[in-house]
Design a protein around this motif. Sequence first.
Motif, PDB file in Angstrom:
ATOM      1  N   CYS A   1     -12.225   0.774  62.193  1.00 20.05           N
ATOM      2  CA  CYS A   1     -13.125   1.541  63.035  1.00 20.05           C
ATOM      3  C   CYS A   1     -13.953   0.593  63.902  1.00 20.05           C
ATOM      4  O   CYS A   1     -14.571  -0.346  63.397  1.00 20.05           O
ATOM      5  CB  CYS A   1     -14.054   2.387  62.169  1.00 20.05           C
ATOM      6  SG  CYS A   1     -15.178   3.425  63.117  1.00 20.05           S
TER       7      CYS A   1
ATOM      8  N   PRO B   1      -9.570   7.640  60.296  1.00 19.72           N
ATOM      9  CA  PRO B   1      -9.677   7.903  61.741  1.00 19.72           C
ATOM     10  C   PRO B   1     -10.649   9.039  62.067  1.00 19.72           C
ATOM     11  O   PRO B   1     -11.470   8.915  62.980  1.00 19.72           O
ATOM     12  CB  PRO B   1      -8.244   8.269  62.149  1.00 19.72           C
ATOM     13  CG  PRO B   1      -7.379   7.655  61.115  1.00 19.72           C
ATOM     14  CD  PRO B   1      -8.179   7.698  59.850  1.00 19.72           C
TER      15      PRO B   1
ATOM     16  N   HIS C   1      -9.010   2.640  72.202  1.00 18.22           N
ATOM     17  CA  HIS C   1      -7.765   2.236  71.555  1.00 18.22           C
ATOM     18  C   HIS C   1      -6.738   3.343  71.702  1.00 18.22           C
ATOM     19  O   HIS C   1      -7.058   4.520  71.560  1.00 18.22           O
ATOM     20  CB  HIS C   1      -8.004   1.932  70.079  1.00 18.22           C
ATOM     21  CG  HIS C   1      -9.025   0.866  69.843  1.00 18.22           C
ATOM     22  ND1 HIS C   1      -8.750  -0.471  69.997  1.00 18.22           N
ATOM     23  CD2 HIS C   1     -10.331   0.940  69.486  1.00 18.22           C
ATOM     24  CE1 HIS C   1      -9.837  -1.176  69.728  1.00 18.22           C
ATOM     25  NE2 HIS C   1     -10.817  -0.345  69.411  1.00 18.22           N
TER      26      HIS C   1
ATOM     27  N   ASP D   1      -8.245   6.173  53.152  1.00 19.99           N
ATOM     28  CA  ASP D   1      -7.394   5.663  54.228  1.00 19.99           C
ATOM     29  C   ASP D   1      -6.925   6.777  55.150  1.00 19.99           C
ATOM     30  O   ASP D   1      -6.890   6.611  56.371  1.00 19.99           O
ATOM     31  CB  ASP D   1      -6.170   4.942  53.658  1.00 19.99           C
ATOM     32  CG  ASP D   1      -6.425   3.466  53.408  1.00 19.99           C
ATOM     33  OD1 ASP D   1      -7.509   2.984  53.748  1.00 19.99           O
ATOM     34  OD2 ASP D   1      -5.511   2.800  52.882  1.00 19.99           O
TER      35      ASP D   1
ATOM     36  N   TYR E   1      -3.672   5.756  70.695  1.00 17.80           N
ATOM     37  CA  TYR E   1      -3.247   6.403  69.453  1.00 17.80           C
ATOM     38  C   TYR E   1      -1.846   5.915  69.092  1.00 17.80           C
ATOM     39  O   TYR E   1      -0.952   5.880  69.934  1.00 17.80           O
ATOM     40  CB  TYR E   1      -3.245   7.923  69.610  1.00 17.80           C
ATOM     41  CG  TYR E   1      -2.666   8.633  68.415  1.00 17.80           C
ATOM     42  CD1 TYR E   1      -3.394   8.751  67.253  1.00 17.80           C
ATOM     43  CD2 TYR E   1      -1.383   9.160  68.453  1.00 17.80           C
ATOM     44  CE1 TYR E   1      -2.866   9.383  66.145  1.00 17.80           C
ATOM     45  CE2 TYR E   1      -0.839   9.798  67.356  1.00 17.80           C
ATOM     46  CZ  TYR E   1      -1.588   9.907  66.203  1.00 17.80           C
ATOM     47  OH  TYR E   1      -1.058  10.539  65.112  1.00 17.80           O
ATOM     48  N   ILE E   2      -1.669   5.517  67.863  1.00 14.98           N
ATOM     49  CA  ILE E   2      -0.360   5.109  67.346  1.00 14.98           C
ATOM     50  C   ILE E   2      -0.077   5.985  66.135  1.00 14.98           C
ATOM     51  O   ILE E   2      -0.856   6.000  65.176  1.00 14.98           O
ATOM     52  CB  ILE E   2      -0.359   3.619  66.933  1.00 14.98           C
ATOM     53  CG1 ILE E   2      -0.683   2.733  68.131  1.00 14.98           C
ATOM     54  CG2 ILE E   2       0.991   3.241  66.341  1.00 14.98           C
ATOM     55  CD1 ILE E   2      -0.894   1.278  67.760  1.00 14.98           C
ATOM     56  N   ASP E   3       1.016   6.708  66.198  1.00 17.85           N
ATOM     57  CA  ASP E   3       1.387   7.582  65.079  1.00 17.85           C
ATOM     58  C   ASP E   3       1.826   6.712  63.903  1.00 17.85           C
ATOM     59  O   ASP E   3       2.858   6.055  63.963  1.00 17.85           O
ATOM     60  CB  ASP E   3       2.499   8.530  65.496  1.00 17.85           C
ATOM     61  CG  ASP E   3       2.747   9.604  64.461  1.00 17.85           C
ATOM     62  OD1 ASP E   3       1.842   9.873  63.650  1.00 17.85           O
ATOM     63  OD2 ASP E   3       3.852  10.189  64.468  1.00 17.85           O
ATOM     64  N   THR E   4       1.035   6.696  62.858  1.00 17.72           N
ATOM     65  CA  THR E   4       1.296   5.858  61.696  1.00 17.72           C
ATOM     66  C   THR E   4       1.702   6.740  60.521  1.00 17.72           C
ATOM     67  O   THR E   4       0.950   7.627  60.126  1.00 17.72           O
ATOM     68  CB  THR E   4       0.027   5.070  61.313  1.00 17.72           C
ATOM     69  OG1 THR E   4      -0.430   4.370  62.466  1.00 17.72           O
ATOM     70  CG2 THR E   4       0.290   4.093  60.199  1.00 17.72           C
TER      71      THR E   4
ATOM     72  N   TRP F   1      -5.975  -0.429  61.918  1.00 21.94           N
ATOM     73  CA  TRP F   1      -6.514   0.584  60.992  1.00 21.94           C
ATOM     74  C   TRP F   1      -7.960   0.271  60.644  1.00 21.94           C
ATOM     75  O   TRP F   1      -8.384   0.258  59.491  1.00 21.94           O
ATOM     76  CB  TRP F   1      -5.658   0.704  59.737  1.00 21.94           C
ATOM     77  CG  TRP F   1      -5.732   2.080  59.142  1.00 21.94           C
ATOM     78  CD1 TRP F   1      -6.461   2.464  58.062  1.00 21.94           C
ATOM     79  CD2 TRP F   1      -5.087   3.259  59.613  1.00 21.94           C
ATOM     80  NE1 TRP F   1      -6.308   3.803  57.820  1.00 21.94           N
ATOM     81  CE2 TRP F   1      -5.452   4.323  58.777  1.00 21.94           C
ATOM     82  CE3 TRP F   1      -4.230   3.536  60.679  1.00 21.94           C
ATOM     83  CZ2 TRP F   1      -5.006   5.609  58.952  1.00 21.94           C
ATOM     84  CZ3 TRP F   1      -3.777   4.822  60.841  1.00 21.94           C
ATOM     85  CH2 TRP F   1      -4.160   5.846  59.985  1.00 21.94           C
TER      86      TRP F   1
ATOM     87  N   PHE G   1     -11.336   4.415  66.966  1.00 14.68           N
ATOM     88  CA  PHE G   1     -10.497   3.936  65.871  1.00 14.68           C
ATOM     89  C   PHE G   1      -9.340   3.119  66.419  1.00 14.68           C
ATOM     90  O   PHE G   1      -8.623   3.559  67.316  1.00 14.68           O
ATOM     91  CB  PHE G   1      -9.976   5.101  65.030  1.00 14.68           C
ATOM     92  CG  PHE G   1      -9.433   4.671  63.715  1.00 14.68           C
ATOM     93  CD1 PHE G   1     -10.287   4.342  62.680  1.00 14.68           C
ATOM     94  CD2 PHE G   1      -8.067   4.554  63.516  1.00 14.68           C
ATOM     95  CE1 PHE G   1      -9.787   3.919  61.461  1.00 14.68           C
ATOM     96  CE2 PHE G   1      -7.560   4.128  62.303  1.00 14.68           C
ATOM     97  CZ  PHE G   1      -8.428   3.817  61.273  1.00 14.68           C
ATOM     98  N   ASP G   2      -9.164   1.928  65.873  1.00 18.84           N
ATOM     99  CA  ASP G   2      -8.058   1.049  66.253  1.00 18.84           C
ATOM    100  C   ASP G   2      -6.891   1.320  65.301  1.00 18.84           C
ATOM    101  O   ASP G   2      -6.893   0.878  64.158  1.00 18.84           O
ATOM    102  CB  ASP G   2      -8.507  -0.418  66.162  1.00 18.84           C
ATOM    103  CG  ASP G   2      -7.450  -1.383  66.651  1.00 18.84           C
ATOM    104  OD1 ASP G   2      -6.342  -0.938  67.014  1.00 18.84           O
ATOM    105  OD2 ASP G   2      -7.743  -2.592  66.685  1.00 18.84           O
ATOM    106  N   TYR G   3      -5.906   2.058  65.780  1.00 18.37           N
ATOM    107  CA  TYR G   3      -4.778   2.458  64.940  1.00 18.37           C
ATOM    108  C   TYR G   3      -3.846   1.299  64.624  1.00 18.37           C
ATOM    109  O   TYR G   3      -3.119   1.350  63.636  1.00 18.37           O
ATOM    110  CB  TYR G   3      -3.999   3.593  65.605  1.00 18.37           C
ATOM    111  CG  TYR G   3      -4.768   4.878  65.651  1.00 18.37           C
ATOM    112  CD1 TYR G   3      -4.739   5.768  64.595  1.00 18.37           C
ATOM    113  CD2 TYR G   3      -5.557   5.207  66.745  1.00 18.37           C
ATOM    114  CE1 TYR G   3      -5.462   6.945  64.616  1.00 18.37           C
ATOM    115  CE2 TYR G   3      -6.285   6.381  66.781  1.00 18.37           C
ATOM    116  CZ  TYR G   3      -6.231   7.243  65.718  1.00 18.37           C
ATOM    117  OH  TYR G   3      -6.946   8.403  65.734  1.00 18.37           O
TER     118      TYR G   3
END
Length: 97
Positions: free
Chosen positions: A49, A32, A57, A28, A59-62, A47, A42-44
């Motif tokens: 690909c 990315p 997509h 996991d 970027y989302i800080d996860t 989650w 990558f679709d954040y």
Amino acid sequence: MNIRLPMQCLRYASVAALTTAAWWFHADLSAPDACLDMGGAFDYARWLCDIEGIEAHAYIDTPITALPSFPVFATCLVAYVAMRMRPVRARRGAPGR
């Protein structure tokens, strides 16, 4: 009944569960980078690909705690540590048994 064999099986099961959960958690975490290395997008948010890379997509800080594999890994780690932290007397067998 000798308690040594069931406890040894439980110890091996906790090691196997921890190893599997760590592998899943690592997959996991590296998803990315692996997706981007293959040329995908990558679709954040989901989650996942997008290997075709048609849509860009954002970027989302996860945080790592939001990954679905994190609670499984944390639970397996706690179980493994609990198995290793049993008192020495309990691991060797109480005297008089």
